[in-house]
Motif scaffolding. Structure first.
Motif, PDB file in Angstrom:
ATOM      1  N   ASP A   1     -14.151   1.144   2.706  1.00  0.00           N
ATOM      2  CA  ASP A   1     -14.162   2.477   3.307  1.00  0.00           C
ATOM      3  C   ASP A   1     -15.575   2.931   3.667  1.00  0.00           C
ATOM      4  OD1 ASP A   1     -11.453   2.629   3.219  1.00  0.00           O
ATOM      5  OD2 ASP A   1     -11.344   4.165   1.638  1.00  0.00           O
TER       6      ASP A   1
ATOM      7  N   PRO B   1      -9.707  -0.613   0.432  1.00  0.00           N
ATOM      8  CA  PRO B   1     -10.436   0.591   0.014  1.00  0.00           C
ATOM      9  C   PRO B   1     -11.907   0.317  -0.271  1.00  0.00           C
ATOM     10  CG  PRO B   1      -8.311   0.471  -1.092  1.00  0.00           C
ATOM     11  CD  PRO B   1      -8.497  -0.836  -0.372  1.00  0.00           C
TER      12      PRO B   1
ATOM     13  N   ALA C   1       0.960   7.541   0.650  1.00  0.00           N
ATOM     14  CA  ALA C   1       0.281   8.751   0.208  1.00  0.00           C
ATOM     15  C   ALA C   1      -1.201   8.479  -0.051  1.00  0.00           C
ATOM     16  CB  ALA C   1       0.947   9.292  -1.055  1.00  0.00           C
ATOM     17  N   ARG C   2      -1.484   7.331  -0.651  1.00  0.00           N
ATOM     18  CA  ARG C   2      -2.890   6.984  -0.896  1.00  0.00           C
ATOM     19  C   ARG C   2      -3.613   6.675   0.412  1.00  0.00           C
ATOM     20  NH1 ARG C   2      -2.949   3.300  -6.458  1.00  0.00           N
ATOM     21  NH2 ARG C   2      -2.031   4.922  -7.816  1.00  0.00           N
TER      22      ARG C   2
ATOM     23  N   ARG D   1     -10.227  11.818   3.223  1.00  0.00           N
ATOM     24  CA  ARG D   1     -11.605  11.803   2.703  1.00  0.00           C
ATOM     25  C   ARG D   1     -12.582  11.279   3.741  1.00  0.00           C
ATOM     26  NH1 ARG D   1      -8.961   9.917  -2.009  1.00  0.00           N
ATOM     27  NH2 ARG D   1      -9.457   7.759  -1.459  1.00  0.00           N
TER      28      ARG D   1
ATOM     29  N   ALA E   1       0.823  -1.207   0.000  1.00  0.00           N
ATOM     30  CA  ALA E   1       0.000   0.000   0.000  1.00  0.00           C
ATOM     31  C   ALA E   1       0.861   1.263   0.000  1.00  0.00           C
ATOM     32  CB  ALA E   1      -0.932  -0.001   1.217  1.00  0.00           C
ATOM     33  N   ASP E   2       0.461   2.233  -0.799  1.00  0.00           N
ATOM     34  CA  ASP E   2       1.175   3.505  -0.921  1.00  0.00           C
ATOM     35  C   ASP E   2       0.774   4.413   0.245  1.00  0.00           C
ATOM     36  OD1 ASP E   2       2.320   5.886  -1.621  1.00  0.00           O
ATOM     37  OD2 ASP E   2       1.202   6.139  -3.486  1.00  0.00           O
TER      38      ASP E   2
ATOM     39  N   ARG F   1      -2.994   8.148   3.239  1.00  0.00           N
ATOM     40  CA  ARG F   1      -3.288   9.457   3.833  1.00  0.00           C
ATOM     41  C   ARG F   1      -4.464  10.114   3.132  1.00  0.00           C
ATOM     42  NH1 ARG F   1       2.471   9.600   3.989  1.00  0.00           N
ATOM     43  NH2 ARG F   1       2.558  10.769   2.020  1.00  0.00           N
ATOM     44  N   ALA F   2      -4.549   9.966   1.816  1.00  0.00           N
ATOM     45  CA  ALA F   2      -5.667  10.548   1.073  1.00  0.00           C
ATOM     46  C   ALA F   2      -6.985   9.898   1.479  1.00  0.00           C
ATOM     47  CB  ALA F   2      -5.427  10.394  -0.425  1.00  0.00           C
ATOM     48  N   ARG F   3      -6.977   8.577   1.635  1.00  0.00           N
ATOM     49  CA  ARG F   3      -8.202   7.883   2.082  1.00  0.00           C
ATOM     50  C   ARG F   3      -8.622   8.362   3.463  1.00  0.00           C
ATOM     51  NH1 ARG F   3      -6.872   1.801   2.146  1.00  0.00           N
ATOM     52  NH2 ARG F   3      -8.939   1.725   3.137  1.00  0.00           N
TER      53      ARG F   3
END
Length: 467
Positions: A448, A445, A366-367, A374, A363-364, A369-371
């Motif tokens: 979520d 994801p 940065a992604r 949101r 898992a990235d 943190r973005a999730r």
């Protein structure tokens, strides 16, 4: 003569009348009418919702819930028209007592949550294998075939250095079978620094001794050299054992022998890598893998299937063909064999798309943190005290001790921890500095929206406990 009091009231003709009651006739009539309106059991079972529950849970369990709901209605606790709905509310979601949860602990392979979640491909394979299968039958010839042959072929393809493979029901069973078949009545030479406890109070020395083998400990807790092994290996040695410490690390003034240092001692070298990594992984450079250990000269490698491999619970045995054949034909192998569902899930794990464990490892940040941003924004808009924060995840399950994986999490007030665990969609997080953290690295994801729904549903309970 003494007269006993007579219950009830006397009729005009002197006969004993009806019992005394304080309920007005109108109330009695309303209660009787409500009881008469309680649906019959057979009528309730024709309700499509309850009929579906019978298919899913069984008639006995559904009828018990129906009777309980009817009793509530007779006692006046619910109106008659709510009996069907109440019966449905009393029923569990599944026939098993196990409840699916969202793992937001930040521990990818959480033992208490069943370690590795299966991939969608593995779940479908389990469902397809649940009926009659050709697990031990060659459909072309109609004769008996080797059990789990396609799963074993997939396992060998995943570890090219292995001459053969065998599967048992867990990692401890794999090591126990090796000790029984190769060293019963003989010695197993092992470093003192590798005499580990494998969880829930089970200790490696106890497991090995139970097989009838004797342990010959060499070296010290922090330092064991190749010469320590060479000094004790002899005619009574069954094999030399190397054990990955798994859930702890010793640092500082340390030394340990590598597999290549031990291959010239004239006895097999068995390596228990534990975590089930089949090949090197870039995110876990210090984690031992099966293929590398075999190429270094190990005669046999044992591992777990439900850890870094990302498959079902099982024990893997990989190595020299003659040794694996000896293990597979040992009488104990029959007691430790896996069922068709495990074989199906294992093969789909090996041949199918990346597992949830593999995706979580890759898992990235940065992604993540973005999730988290949101999700936090949506929940905060509903008035929930939530923040998106950076977090640190771990592998767990005895894999990659000391390694942390950068992650992101939702931070909620502490009372949310218990409210989320006991909600309709159970979510397990962790407590840190007085807050409940929901780490996203092990949460798909695709989940979520379910996570956000669980937080919203837990809000009344959490805020009530926080007052």
């Amino acid at each position: 003569m003494e007269q006993r009091p007579v219950r009830g009231r006397a009729a005009e003709d002197g006969t004993l009348g009806a019992p005394v009651t304080t309920d007005p006739p109108r109330q009695r009539d309303a209660a009787d009418d409500a009881r008469r309106r309680i649906p019959r059991t057979d009528a309730l079972l024709r309700d499509p919702r309850l009929a579906e529950a019978v298919e899913r849970l069984g008639a006995h369990r559904v009828k018990a819930a129906v009777r309980q709901a009817q009793e509530r209605a007779r006692a006046g606790g619910i109106p008659p028209e709510h009996v069907a709905r109440t019966a449905l509310d009393l029923l569990p979601a599944a026939a098993s007592g196990l409840r699916p949860v969202l793992n937001a602990t930040g521990v990818l392979l959480h033992t208490n949550l069943g370690r590795a979640p299966l991939s969608a491909a593995a779940r479908r394979a389990v469902q397809e294998a649940a009926g009659p299968t050709d697990v031990e039958l060659d459909l072309a010839t109609g004769v008996r075939a080797r059990r789990g042959r396609s799963a074993l072929a997939a396992l060998r393809a995943g570890v090219p250095a292995a001459g053969a493979a065998h599967v048992v029901n867990n990692g401890a069973a794999a090591l126990a079978l090796a000790a029984t078949a190769l060293a019963a009545g003989k010695e197993i030479v092992v470093s003192r620094g590798e005499m580990v406890e494998i969880g829930d109070g089970f200790r490696l020395p106890d497991l090995l001794v139970s097989t009838g083998a004797r342990l010959r400990e060499v070296g010290t807790t922090n330092r064991t050299a190749p010469a320590d092994y060479a000094a004790v290996v002899g005619p009574d040695t069954g094999f030399v054992l190397k054990v990955h410490p798994a859930n702890f690390r010793i640092t500082g003034f340390t030394r340990s022998a590598e597999v290549a240092d031990l291959t010239g001692l004239g006895v097999p070298v068995v390596v228990d890598i534990g975590s089930g990594l089949l090949a090197p992984h870039p995110a876990l450079p210090e984690e031992p893998d099966a293929d590398t250990q075999l190429r270094a000269g190990a005669a046999l490698v044992t591992a777990s299937g439900d850890k870094l491999l990302g498959g079902p619970q099982c024990g893997l045995l990989l190595g020299r063909e003659d040794l694996v054949r000896t293990l597979a034909r040992h009488p104990l192998a029959r007691a430790l064999r896996v069922d068709k569902l495990t074989l199906a899930a294992l093969e789909a794990t090996l041949t199918g798309p990346p597992t949830p464990t593999a995706l979580a490892l890759a898992a990235d940040p940065a992604r993540l943190r973005a999730r988290a941003g949101r999700l936090a924004a949506g929940l905060a808009a509903d008035g929930i005290d939530v923040l998106a924060v950076e977090s640190a995840a771990t592998v767990g399950g005895g894999g990659a001790p000391g390694v942390t994986l950068p992650s992101a999490a939702l931070s909620l007030p502490e009372p949310y921890a218990a409210a989320l665990r006991t909600g309709r969609i159970p979510v397990v997080g962790r407590l840190e500095t007085g807050r409940c953290l929901l780490d996203l690295r092990a949460v798909s994801p695709e989940d979520d929206d379910r996570l956000a729904e669980a937080v919203r549903s837990a809000r009344p309970v959490a805020e009530g406990r926080g007052k």
